[in-house]
Structure formats: C-alpha cells, structure tokens
Design a protein around this motif. Structure first.
Motif, PDB file in Angstrom:
ATOM      1  N   UNK A   1       0.837  -1.195   0.000  1.00 43.83           N
ATOM      2  CA  UNK A   1       0.000   0.000   0.000  1.00 43.83           C
ATOM      3  C   UNK A   1       0.869   1.241   0.000  1.00 43.83           C
ATOM      4  N   UNK A   2       0.433   2.268  -0.714  1.00 38.92           N
ATOM      5  CA  UNK A   2       1.123   3.552  -0.701  1.00 38.92           C
ATOM      6  C   UNK A   2       0.139   4.631  -0.279  1.00 38.92           C
ATOM      7  N   UNK A   3       0.463   5.335   0.811  1.00 39.48           N
ATOM      8  CA  UNK A   3      -0.393   6.389   1.373  1.00 39.48           C
ATOM      9  C   UNK A   3       0.350   7.712   1.254  1.00 39.48           C
ATOM     10  N   UNK A   4      -0.393   8.784   0.983  1.00 46.43           N
ATOM     11  CA  UNK A   4       0.210  10.099   0.752  1.00 46.43           C
ATOM     12  C   UNK A   4      -0.261  11.087   1.833  1.00 46.43           C
ATOM     13  N   UNK A   5       0.495  11.222   2.928  1.00 50.38           N
ATOM     14  CA  UNK A   5       0.096  12.184   3.964  1.00 50.38           C
ATOM     15  C   UNK A   5      -0.030  13.615   3.443  1.00 50.38           C
ATOM     16  N   UNK A   6       0.776  13.991   2.451  1.00 47.18           N
ATOM     17  CA  UNK A   6       0.733  15.355   1.921  1.00 47.18           C
ATOM     18  C   UNK A   6      -0.548  15.615   1.150  1.00 47.18           C
ATOM     19  N   UNK A   7      -1.205  14.563   0.694  1.00 43.51           N
ATOM     20  CA  UNK A   7      -2.454  14.688  -0.055  1.00 43.51           C
ATOM     21  C   UNK A   7      -3.590  13.996   0.704  1.00 43.51           C
ATOM     22  N   UNK A   8      -3.940  14.557   1.863  1.00 48.89           N
ATOM     23  CA  UNK A   8      -5.130  14.116   2.571  1.00 48.89           C
ATOM     24  C   UNK A   8      -5.118  12.697   3.072  1.00 48.89           C
ATOM     25  N   UNK A   9      -3.934  12.100   3.246  1.00 48.73           N
ATOM     26  CA  UNK A   9      -3.819  10.682   3.629  1.00 48.73           C
ATOM     27  C   UNK A   9      -4.494   9.776   2.596  1.00 48.73           C
ATOM     28  N   UNK A  10      -4.554  10.240   1.345  1.00 53.14           N
ATOM     29  CA  UNK A  10      -5.138   9.434   0.275  1.00 53.14           C
ATOM     30  C   UNK A  10      -4.310   8.168   0.045  1.00 53.14           C
ATOM     31  N   UNK A  11      -4.972   7.116  -0.425  1.00 51.33           N
ATOM     32  CA  UNK A  11      -4.292   5.875  -0.784  1.00 51.33           C
ATOM     33  C   UNK A  11      -3.979   5.944  -2.273  1.00 51.33           C
ATOM     34  N   UNK A  12      -2.694   6.028  -2.597  1.00 46.07           N
ATOM     35  CA  UNK A  12      -2.293   6.175  -3.991  1.00 46.07           C
ATOM     36  C   UNK A  12      -2.553   4.897  -4.773  1.00 46.07           C
ATOM     37  N   UNK A  13      -2.162   3.761  -4.206  1.00 48.30           N
ATOM     38  CA  UNK A  13      -2.376   2.487  -4.875  1.00 48.30           C
ATOM     39  C   UNK A  13      -2.191   1.353  -3.877  1.00 48.30           C
ATOM     40  N   UNK A  14      -2.672   0.180  -4.280  1.00 46.19           N
ATOM     41  CA  UNK A  14      -2.448  -1.048  -3.530  1.00 46.19           C
ATOM     42  C   UNK A  14      -2.211  -2.150  -4.544  1.00 46.19           C
TER      43      UNK A  14
ATOM     44  N   UNK B   1      -4.537  -2.506  -7.563  1.00 41.42           N
ATOM     45  CA  UNK B   1      -5.786  -1.796  -7.306  1.00 41.42           C
ATOM     46  C   UNK B   1      -5.482  -0.312  -7.469  1.00 41.42           C
ATOM     47  N   UNK B   2      -6.076   0.285  -8.467  1.00 42.40           N
ATOM     48  CA  UNK B   2      -5.804   1.681  -8.782  1.00 42.40           C
ATOM     49  C   UNK B   2      -6.002   1.899 -10.263  1.00 42.40           C
TER      50      UNK B   2
ATOM     51  N   UNK C   1     -16.663   4.498   7.840  1.00 44.05           N
ATOM     52  CA  UNK C   1     -15.841   3.287   7.766  1.00 44.05           C
ATOM     53  C   UNK C   1     -16.018   2.668   6.391  1.00 44.05           C
ATOM     54  N   UNK C   2     -14.898   2.424   5.688  1.00 44.90           N
ATOM     55  CA  UNK C   2     -14.911   1.839   4.355  1.00 44.90           C
ATOM     56  C   UNK C   2     -13.853   0.760   4.302  1.00 44.90           C
ATOM     57  N   UNK C   3     -14.197  -0.401   3.764  1.00 45.20           N
ATOM     58  CA  UNK C   3     -13.248  -1.508   3.654  1.00 45.20           C
ATOM     59  C   UNK C   3     -13.043  -1.870   2.192  1.00 45.20           C
ATOM     60  N   UNK C   4     -11.819  -2.252   1.853  1.00 50.47           N
ATOM     61  CA  UNK C   4     -11.440  -2.588   0.482  1.00 50.47           C
ATOM     62  C   UNK C   4     -10.796  -3.963   0.477  1.00 50.47           C
ATOM     63  N   UNK C   5     -11.246  -4.835  -0.435  1.00 46.32           N
ATOM     64  CA  UNK C   5     -10.687  -6.184  -0.515  1.00 46.32           C
ATOM     65  C   UNK C   5     -10.422  -6.568  -1.963  1.00 46.32           C
ATOM     66  N   UNK C   6      -9.275  -7.200  -2.188  1.00 48.12           N
ATOM     67  CA  UNK C   6      -9.015  -7.829  -3.473  1.00 48.12           C
ATOM     68  C   UNK C   6      -9.708  -9.182  -3.485  1.00 48.12           C
ATOM     69  N   UNK C   7     -10.462  -9.464  -4.539  1.00 53.64           N
ATOM     70  CA  UNK C   7     -11.104 -10.759  -4.728  1.00 53.64           C
ATOM     71  C   UNK C   7     -10.247 -11.504  -5.752  1.00 53.64           C
ATOM     72  N   UNK C   8      -9.354 -12.344  -5.249  1.00 51.13           N
ATOM     73  CA  UNK C   8      -8.240 -12.837  -6.055  1.00 51.13           C
ATOM     74  C   UNK C   8      -8.582 -14.026  -6.939  1.00 51.13           C
ATOM     75  N   UNK C   9      -9.763 -14.621  -6.755  1.00 46.62           N
ATOM     76  CA  UNK C   9     -10.131 -15.775  -7.574  1.00 46.62           C
ATOM     77  C   UNK C   9     -11.652 -15.874  -7.657  1.00 46.62           C
TER      78      UNK C   9
END
Length: 404
Positions: free
Chosen positions: A78-91, A98-99, A363-371
C-alpha cells in the motif's frame, strides 16, 4: 537488546512503549520529515509474512516535498500520501494493482494546485489516487452556492496531514495502523478536523479506512463526504460488471440516461466516450452494512468496497471508459451525498449537519477478490443483502441541471 530499543537505534522519530503495541510518530507539524523504516525483523516479530513500513520524500517537478508512506504487509503493498489528505495512492498484490493509470503521473504537492483554477476544476490536476477523500465542507461539481464558488469535491484531498503516527500490535495478527490528522479551517467559516485511520494485517489482501470528522466550532455546520475509490484493469474491461444491493438507480444527467439499460456493465476503452455517472441508493443489512463489487468479465478477479449506510447513505458509480491515455477508470464512491453541486443536494436531504463538538465516523473496507471463489462469495453477499427486494430504475435524473 530488546526489539523496542533496537528500533530506536534505527532512527525512529519518536517511540512510545505501550503494553500491547509499538507506536511511532512519523510526521508532525513541528518536525522536518526524515526518511525512515521499520520492519518485522527489526521488531523481533517471527512471522511467515514479514512486513515493513517506510517513510520517504519525493523530489522533482510538482511532487517536490511530498511525503509517502509505503506499507508492505507481506502480501499487499500500500502507498499512502500524507501530503495529499492521507489518500491511498495504490495497492497491489503481486502483479495485480488496485488503482488506475491517470494522465497525472506525479504525486502532486497541493502547493502547486490552484483549486479555483479551470473554473473550479483545479482538483483534477492532482487526481490519480486509488482512494481520494472528498469533502468535508462540501463535495460535488463546481459552482456557486450562496454566493460562494465551491470547487470540485472540496479540499480534503489536498490538505497535508499535520500529524502522522504508526501503531503496530505486539501480538498476532500484528495489525498495522496508520493514523493522520487533517484540519479544514477558515476564520468564520469552518473548524473541522478529521482523524484518519488505515488498518491492514500481515498477509491480508484487504485494508480498511475509518475517518472521524469533528466540528470543533461553536455552531452547527453543513458537511459532506465522498470516498472516490478508483479502479481500472485488470478488473475493468469489456464486459466487466458492477454489483451491489440497490434500492434505486438513476442517471446523473441526460448523457447517462442514454446508457441507463447498461449501467451495470462496462465498455472497452472507447474514443470520445468521456464519462457517465449513476446515482445509487443501496440496500443494507440490519446493521447498515452493505457491499459493492466490481469484477472482470469472467468473474475470476474483482474488488469489493464495504461501507455503512447510516453515515454514507448513497453511492455514485462513475464510468470513465474513455481511452487508456485519457484515463480508463471507474469510480465506486460511497458518500453522504451524490456528485451534484451542494445547492442541488439540499432539496434531496443530502447535505447533513454536524453540531458543535460533535463527531461523525465513516468506515470503508477494500478487498481484493483474487479468484472466482472470492468473487462468488462477495456476489452472494450482495444477493443476501438485496434479499429479493426490487430495484427501482428511475429513468430521469434526480436534478435538472438546466435549471440554475
């Protein structure tokens, strides 16, 4: 030498010993950012999924000075960007990302963005994240409201976090928690703070966000929130499908109305397609929880977005199936509100109010559905929540955008 003392010798910015966790201050408003890393090995954690957290600073171009936090939980990165609102750049998990690929390649420092530019669309100059926070004073399309220009999707995505901390549980499953504080303040206008939290566990293919909005002022204030969650290939393709337990769906505007019969399916990259948006009112289980799913045509790979309708009661489905270079992407966007300008949403009762010193939690959850098994399980959850209830397909937009 104890694991905690060993971590200190490696340059932790601040470490506090607690009975059940390791805690570090990564960024603070009174300290300069420093590159830093902690690993499970340094902590003395014996796990078959070694993990690490790294703080680094970007240089060059419009990303000069941007702080990045990389979390590798042993399976998901996971990559998080504190400078940009703690946004999640990618996973990413292995070679599955995911992105999406935005034309905006740099992680743009907000100091180089003029939100009022481009007629209020300046927000787009930094937009390339997997998860971009929208709000919290307003969300939606730019335009005038009560004599004030509201820019696209508010300020949250371009507010640097004033403090960022890392919390790692000392016992299995060694949950990794990254917290940040955002402050949205303007004299006589707003005094909001948002405590953000991202949690993942070693070996997991999921992460969760929990944000707590506080009105620190002495007067009630309107607020809005929307979680712009963006996905592309390998999930998005010709014949990919969206599924959710839906009470009502309506086109955002007249353009979307033309594609309404196909609102749950996707095109291949299409020249001049631009975008369509659909307004959804989801069903939920008795606790208010619901689930949205995007999967490829074969149903063998997907992602899910879970949220609670008690605080995020509506959902926007953004289908930007233009060319790859233009940004082939879809947005799964739970929110308090749709993407209309705020002035259009008050009659829809989608501009809530928060009282003095009150809190609202999202509250928001994100999951990869790998198969296929994971995709089928998520789709069954959607069916269970729907519970045989009908979906109203409203043929016309909720708002007449031709009326000022």
């Amino acid at each position: 030498m104890t694991p905690l003392k060993f971590a200190v010798t490696l340059g932790a910015l601040s470490v506090a010993s607690q009975a059940m966790a390791w805690d570090y201050v990564l960024l603070d408003s009174d300290k300069a950012a420093q590159n830093w890393q902690i690993t499970s090995q340094q902590l003395g954690v014996n796990t078959d999924k070694p993990f690490s957290v790294t703080l680094r600073t970007l240089h060059g171009g419009r990303q000069e000075g941007v702080s990045i936090v990389d979390i590798d939980n042993g399976t998901m990165k996971l990559t998080v960007v504190p400078t940009r609102g703690m946004n999640v750049l990618q996973a990413s998990v292995g070679n599955v990302r995911m992105g999406w690929e935005s034309p905006v390649k740099e992680v743009v420092n907000p100091s180089f963005i003029e939100l009022n530019g481009r007629g209020g669309l300046g927000w787009l100059e930094g937009f390339n994240e997997l998860v971009a926070r929208c709000g919290y004073e307003w969300v939606g399309h730019p335009g005038m409201d009560n004599g004030e220009l509201l820019t696209l999707h508010g300020r949250a995505a371009n507010i640097p976090a004033s403090r960022v901390t890392l919390h790692i549980d000392e016992k299995p499953p060694y949950a990794i928690t990254l917290r940040g504080e955002l402050k949205e303040q303007a004299f006589k206008k707003v005094d909001f703070s948002v405590a953000t939290q991202l949690v993942t566990e070693p070996g997991s293919v999921a992460f969760a966000l929990t944000d707590t909005l506080t009105n620190n002022g002495d007067y009630p204030k309107e607020y809005q929130a929307l979680y712009h969650s963006n996905f592309s290939t390998p999930f998005l393709e010709q014949g990919a499908r969206f599924a959710a337990p839906v009470k009502q769906v309506s086109p955002f505007n007249d353009k979307a109305k033309g594609d309404l019969p196909d609102w749950q399916t996707y095109r291949a990259p299409t020249q001049d397609y631009d975008e369509t948006v659909y307004n959804l009112v989801p069903y939920a289980d008795p606790q208010g929880d619901t689930l949205a799913v995007l999967h490829n045509k074969a149903g063998t790979l997907g992602v899910s977005v879970g949220f609670n309708t008690r605080t995020l009661p509506v959902f926007s489905l953004w289908k930007n199936t233009d060319t790859q270079g233009q940004g082939y992407v879809t947005g799964l966007e739970p929110g308090t509100s749709f993407s209309y300008n705020r002035r259009y949403q008050r009659p829809l009762n989608l501009v809530p109010t928060i009282g003095p010193k009150e809190h609202r939690q999202f509250h928001i959850s994100y999951s990869l559905l790998a198969d296929k098994l994971a995709v089928d399980k998520a789709l069954q959850r959607v069916v269970d929540i729907q519970g045989g209830r009908e979906t109203e397909v409203r043929p016309t937009p909720l708002v007449d955008l031709n009326q000022g």
